[in-house]
Structure formats: C-alpha cells, structure tokens
Design a protein around this motif. Structure first.
Motif, PDB file in Angstrom:
ATOM      1  N   LEU A   8       0.801  -1.218   0.000  1.00  0.00           N
ATOM      2  CA  LEU A   8       0.000   0.000   0.000  1.00  0.00           C
ATOM      3  C   LEU A   8       0.839   1.275   0.000  1.00  0.00           C
ATOM      4  O   LEU A   8       1.827   1.370   0.728  1.00  0.00           O
ATOM      5  CB  LEU A   8      -0.884   0.028   1.248  1.00  0.00           C
ATOM      6  N   ALA A   9       0.379   2.242  -0.763  1.00  0.00           N
ATOM      7  CA  ALA A   9       0.948   3.592  -0.737  1.00  0.00           C
ATOM      8  C   ALA A   9       0.120   4.388   0.268  1.00  0.00           C
ATOM      9  O   ALA A   9      -0.874   5.016  -0.074  1.00  0.00           O
ATOM     10  CB  ALA A   9       0.911   4.227  -2.117  1.00  0.00           C
ATOM     11  N   ILE A  10       0.503   4.282   1.525  1.00  0.00           N
ATOM     12  CA  ILE A  10      -0.177   4.965   2.610  1.00  0.00           C
ATOM     13  C   ILE A  10       0.910   5.544   3.510  1.00  0.00           C
ATOM     14  O   ILE A  10       2.032   5.038   3.537  1.00  0.00           O
ATOM     15  CB  ILE A  10      -1.109   3.995   3.382  1.00  0.00           C
ATOM     16  N   SER A  11       0.583   6.577   4.210  1.00  0.00           N
ATOM     17  CA  SER A  11       1.567   7.206   5.089  1.00  0.00           C
ATOM     18  C   SER A  11       2.119   6.180   6.079  1.00  0.00           C
ATOM     19  O   SER A  11       1.352   5.408   6.667  1.00  0.00           O
ATOM     20  CB  SER A  11       0.914   8.354   5.865  1.00  0.00           C
ATOM     21  N   PRO A  12       3.431   6.171   6.283  1.00  0.00           N
ATOM     22  CA  PRO A  12       4.005   5.241   7.250  1.00  0.00           C
ATOM     23  C   PRO A  12       3.508   5.489   8.681  1.00  0.00           C
ATOM     24  O   PRO A  12       3.614   4.622   9.530  1.00  0.00           O
ATOM     25  CB  PRO A  12       5.508   5.481   7.163  1.00  0.00           C
ATOM     26  N   THR A  13       2.938   6.654   8.922  1.00  0.00           N
ATOM     27  CA  THR A  13       2.415   6.961  10.246  1.00  0.00           C
ATOM     28  C   THR A  13       0.935   6.590  10.398  1.00  0.00           C
ATOM     29  O   THR A  13       0.368   6.772  11.474  1.00  0.00           O
ATOM     30  CB  THR A  13       2.603   8.453  10.585  1.00  0.00           C
ATOM     31  N   ARG A  20      -5.884  -1.258   7.568  1.00  0.00           N
ATOM     32  CA  ARG A  20      -6.891  -2.302   7.344  1.00  0.00           C
ATOM     33  C   ARG A  20      -8.142  -1.744   6.657  1.00  0.00           C
ATOM     34  O   ARG A  20      -8.752  -2.405   5.821  1.00  0.00           O
ATOM     35  CB  ARG A  20      -7.242  -2.967   8.670  1.00  0.00           C
ATOM     36  N   ALA A  21      -8.507  -0.515   6.984  1.00  0.00           N
ATOM     37  CA  ALA A  21      -9.660   0.121   6.328  1.00  0.00           C
ATOM     38  C   ALA A  21      -9.370   0.335   4.844  1.00  0.00           C
ATOM     39  O   ALA A  21     -10.247   0.114   3.997  1.00  0.00           O
ATOM     40  CB  ALA A  21      -9.995   1.450   7.006  1.00  0.00           C
ATOM     41  N   MET A  22      -8.149   0.729   4.522  1.00  0.00           N
ATOM     42  CA  MET A  22      -7.773   0.913   3.118  1.00  0.00           C
ATOM     43  C   MET A  22      -7.844  -0.421   2.380  1.00  0.00           C
ATOM     44  O   MET A  22      -8.362  -0.492   1.261  1.00  0.00           O
ATOM     45  CB  MET A  22      -6.369   1.500   3.018  1.00  0.00           C
ATOM     46  N   VAL A  23      -7.354  -1.478   2.989  1.00  0.00           N
ATOM     47  CA  VAL A  23      -7.398  -2.802   2.366  1.00  0.00           C
ATOM     48  C   VAL A  23      -8.847  -3.224   2.127  1.00  0.00           C
ATOM     49  O   VAL A  23      -9.187  -3.721   1.050  1.00  0.00           O
ATOM     50  CB  VAL A  23      -6.654  -3.840   3.238  1.00  0.00           C
ATOM     51  N   ARG A  24      -9.716  -3.013   3.124  1.00  0.00           N
ATOM     52  CA  ARG A  24     -11.141  -3.366   2.950  1.00  0.00           C
ATOM     53  C   ARG A  24     -11.758  -2.606   1.783  1.00  0.00           C
ATOM     54  O   ARG A  24     -12.498  -3.188   0.982  1.00  0.00           O
ATOM     55  CB  ARG A  24     -11.920  -3.098   4.237  1.00  0.00           C
ATOM     56  N   ARG A  25     -11.468  -1.313   1.691  1.00  0.00           N
ATOM     57  CA  ARG A  25     -12.011  -0.517   0.575  1.00  0.00           C
ATOM     58  C   ARG A  25     -11.527  -1.078  -0.757  1.00  0.00           C
ATOM     59  O   ARG A  25     -12.316  -1.218  -1.700  1.00  0.00           O
ATOM     60  CB  ARG A  25     -11.590   0.938   0.715  1.00  0.00           C
ATOM     61  N   CYS A  26     -10.245  -1.395  -0.832  1.00  0.00           N
ATOM     62  CA  CYS A  26      -9.693  -1.928  -2.082  1.00  0.00           C
ATOM     63  C   CYS A  26     -10.336  -3.266  -2.437  1.00  0.00           C
ATOM     64  O   CYS A  26     -10.722  -3.496  -3.581  1.00  0.00           O
ATOM     65  CB  CYS A  26      -8.181  -2.083  -1.969  1.00  0.00           C
ATOM     66  N   ARG A  27     -10.461  -4.135  -1.459  1.00  0.00           N
ATOM     67  CA  ARG A  27     -11.058  -5.459  -1.713  1.00  0.00           C
ATOM     68  C   ARG A  27     -12.537  -5.364  -2.069  1.00  0.00           C
ATOM     69  O   ARG A  27     -13.062  -6.216  -2.770  1.00  0.00           O
ATOM     70  CB  ARG A  27     -10.846  -6.382  -0.528  1.00  0.00           C
ATOM     71  N   ASP A  28     -13.198  -4.307  -1.609  1.00  0.00           N
ATOM     72  CA  ASP A  28     -14.603  -4.077  -1.957  1.00  0.00           C
ATOM     73  C   ASP A  28     -14.754  -3.340  -3.288  1.00  0.00           C
ATOM     74  O   ASP A  28     -15.869  -3.016  -3.691  1.00  0.00           O
ATOM     75  CB  ASP A  28     -15.304  -3.275  -0.858  1.00  0.00           C
ATOM     76  N   GLY A  29     -13.626  -3.063  -3.954  1.00  0.00           N
ATOM     77  CA  GLY A  29     -13.668  -2.397  -5.249  1.00  0.00           C
ATOM     78  C   GLY A  29     -13.904  -0.903  -5.169  1.00  0.00           C
ATOM     79  O   GLY A  29     -14.257  -0.274  -6.152  1.00  0.00           O
ATOM     80  N   GLN A  30     -13.720  -0.330  -4.004  1.00  0.00           N
ATOM     81  CA  GLN A  30     -13.914   1.115  -3.825  1.00  0.00           C
ATOM     82  C   GLN A  30     -12.563   1.823  -3.953  1.00  0.00           C
ATOM     83  O   GLN A  30     -11.994   2.298  -2.972  1.00  0.00           O
ATOM     84  CB  GLN A  30     -14.546   1.395  -2.466  1.00  0.00           C
ATOM     85  N   HIS A  31     -12.071   1.850  -5.162  1.00  0.00           N
ATOM     86  CA  HIS A  31     -10.760   2.436  -5.430  1.00  0.00           C
ATOM     87  C   HIS A  31     -10.883   3.932  -5.674  1.00  0.00           C
ATOM     88  O   HIS A  31     -11.800   4.376  -6.368  1.00  0.00           O
ATOM     89  CB  HIS A  31     -10.120   1.771  -6.647  1.00  0.00           C
ATOM     90  N   PRO A  32      -9.961   4.703  -5.108  1.00  0.00           N
ATOM     91  CA  PRO A  32      -9.989   6.141  -5.391  1.00  0.00           C
ATOM     92  C   PRO A  32      -9.603   6.409  -6.841  1.00  0.00           C
ATOM     93  O   PRO A  32      -8.914   5.607  -7.467  1.00  0.00           O
ATOM     94  CB  PRO A  32      -8.941   6.712  -4.428  1.00  0.00           C
TER      95      PRO A  32
END
Length: 116
Positions: A8-13, A20-32
């Motif tokens: 994931l390209a997410i802030s290291p902080t 985990r929320a970002m992963v759920r969004r991606c797996r649900d097909g809710q891509h930005p």
C-alpha cells in the motif's frame, strides 16, 4: 494453497486500523480515482521485471492469480506456499522498503511499515 499480501501507498504513520480500512475498501472495489502513485508504479515495474504477471510466465512463477491486482495506490498478490515464493517474498519486502510502501498480511492482520 496460497497466501496474500497487500502493498500500500499509505503514510508510514497511518494507524493499523487505517491500513486495514484501506485494504477493505480496495477489496470491496472502492478504489480512489486519480493518478497512479509513483511508488506503486516503481514497485510494480521492478516486481514484474523479475516475476511477470502476464504471459509468458516463467516456470518459477510464485503467483497463484494473474495478473496481479493493481490500483492507483496498492498492489495485492496471491502467492503459493513453498520454496518458489521465498525469493518473491524477499523481493516484495525489499522493494516495498525501498519505495516507502506498507505491507499488510491479511492472514494475520500484521502491518509492516517501510524502514527508515
């Protein structure tokens, strides 16, 4: 049998919950929408230079599902268990670190942030 990883390209902080929320969004097909994150582009190009996810496939391919799932801010991989995935896993960790990317292991929920 396979195991999955999300890069994931997410802030290291970002908190583990945010990852985990970002992963759920991606797996649900809710891509930005937007431009590809250059860290993801560099990671993917380097990874597929060694382990292509489009034909022709090398005999030592670690991928259980191809092509890899690629979004503007993540890549999800499904690898086989066993020796042929060991080198690919080491490469994923090294590339994620060098590109400043976070790794999420959905099997155990572990989040690995890029090292400084």
């Amino acid at each position: 049998m396979s195991f999955d990883l999300d890069v994931l390209a997410i802030s290291p902080t970002a908190s583990d919950d945010a990852v985990r929320a970002m992963v759920r969004r991606c797996r649900d097909g809710q891509h930005p929408e937007g431009d590809l994150d250059e860290r993801i582009v560099g990671f993917y190009e380097s990874l597929r230079a060694r382990y292509p996810d489009f034909p022709p496939y090398p005999d030592d391919s670690p991928w259980m599902s191809m092509p890899l799932e690629v979004g503007i801010d993540h890549i999800s991989v499904s690898m086989s268990h066993g020796q042929r995935s060991d080198a690919a896993l080491a490469l994923i960790i090294a590339l994620a670190t060098s590109h400043g990317l976070t790794i999420h292991d959905p099997q155990n929920g572990q989040v690995t942030r890029p090292r400084s």
